[in-house]
Design a protein around this motif. Structure first.
Motif, short mmCIF file in Angstrom:
data_model
loop_
_atom_site.label_atom_id
_atom_site.label_comp_id
_atom_site.label_asym_id
_atom_site.label_seq_id
_atom_site.Cartn_x
_atom_site.Cartn_y
_atom_site.Cartn_z
N ILE A 1 0.83 -1.20 0.00
CA ILE A 1 0.00 0.00 0.00
C ILE A 1 0.87 1.25 0.00
CG2 ILE A 1 -1.63 1.34 1.39
CD1 ILE A 1 -2.93 -1.33 2.18
N ALA A 2 1.93 1.25 0.81
CA ALA A 2 2.83 2.41 0.85
C ALA A 2 3.49 2.62 -0.51
CB ALA A 2 3.89 2.22 1.93
N LEU B 1 2.30 1.71 -3.47
CA LEU B 1 1.29 2.21 -4.41
C LEU B 1 0.98 3.68 -4.17
CD1 LEU B 1 -1.15 -0.84 -4.55
CD2 LEU B 1 0.42 -0.05 -6.34
N LEU B 2 0.91 4.10 -2.90
CA LEU B 2 0.68 5.52 -2.58
C LEU B 2 1.84 6.38 -3.07
CD1 LEU B 2 -0.86 5.32 0.99
CD2 LEU B 2 -1.98 6.07 -1.10
N PHE B 3 3.06 5.89 -2.88
CA PHE B 3 4.23 6.63 -3.35
C PHE B 3 4.20 6.79 -4.87
CE2 PHE B 3 8.61 6.54 -4.99
CZ PHE B 3 9.06 7.73 -4.45
N ALA C 1 1.58 6.71 -6.79
CA ALA C 1 0.48 7.60 -7.15
C ALA C 1 0.86 9.06 -6.92
CB ALA C 1 -0.76 7.24 -6.33
N LEU C 2 1.58 9.34 -5.85
CA LEU C 2 1.98 10.71 -5.55
C LEU C 2 3.05 11.22 -6.51
CD1 LEU C 2 2.04 10.61 -1.65
CD2 LEU C 2 0.35 11.73 -3.12
#
Length: 44
Positions: free
Chosen positions: A33-34, A36-38, A40-41
């Motif tokens: 999840i981390a 994927l968030l990275f 995406a950002l």
């Protein structure tokens, strides 16, 4: 063959293995999840 008696088997090794599996799974999910968030950002 010995007669089976429910609840007499020592399952401490199996419990430790299961606990390790759960910890590994949770850590893997958090990492994914981390990541994927990275991604995406950075690409957002």
């Amino acid at each position: 063959m010995a007669e089976y008696k429910h609840g007499e088997m020592d399952i401490s090794v199996q419990e430790k293995t299961f606990d390790g599996f759960i910890k590994f799974t949770i850590r893997s999910i958090i990492f994914i999840i981390a990541t994927l968030l990275f991604i995406a950002l950075v690409n957002g």
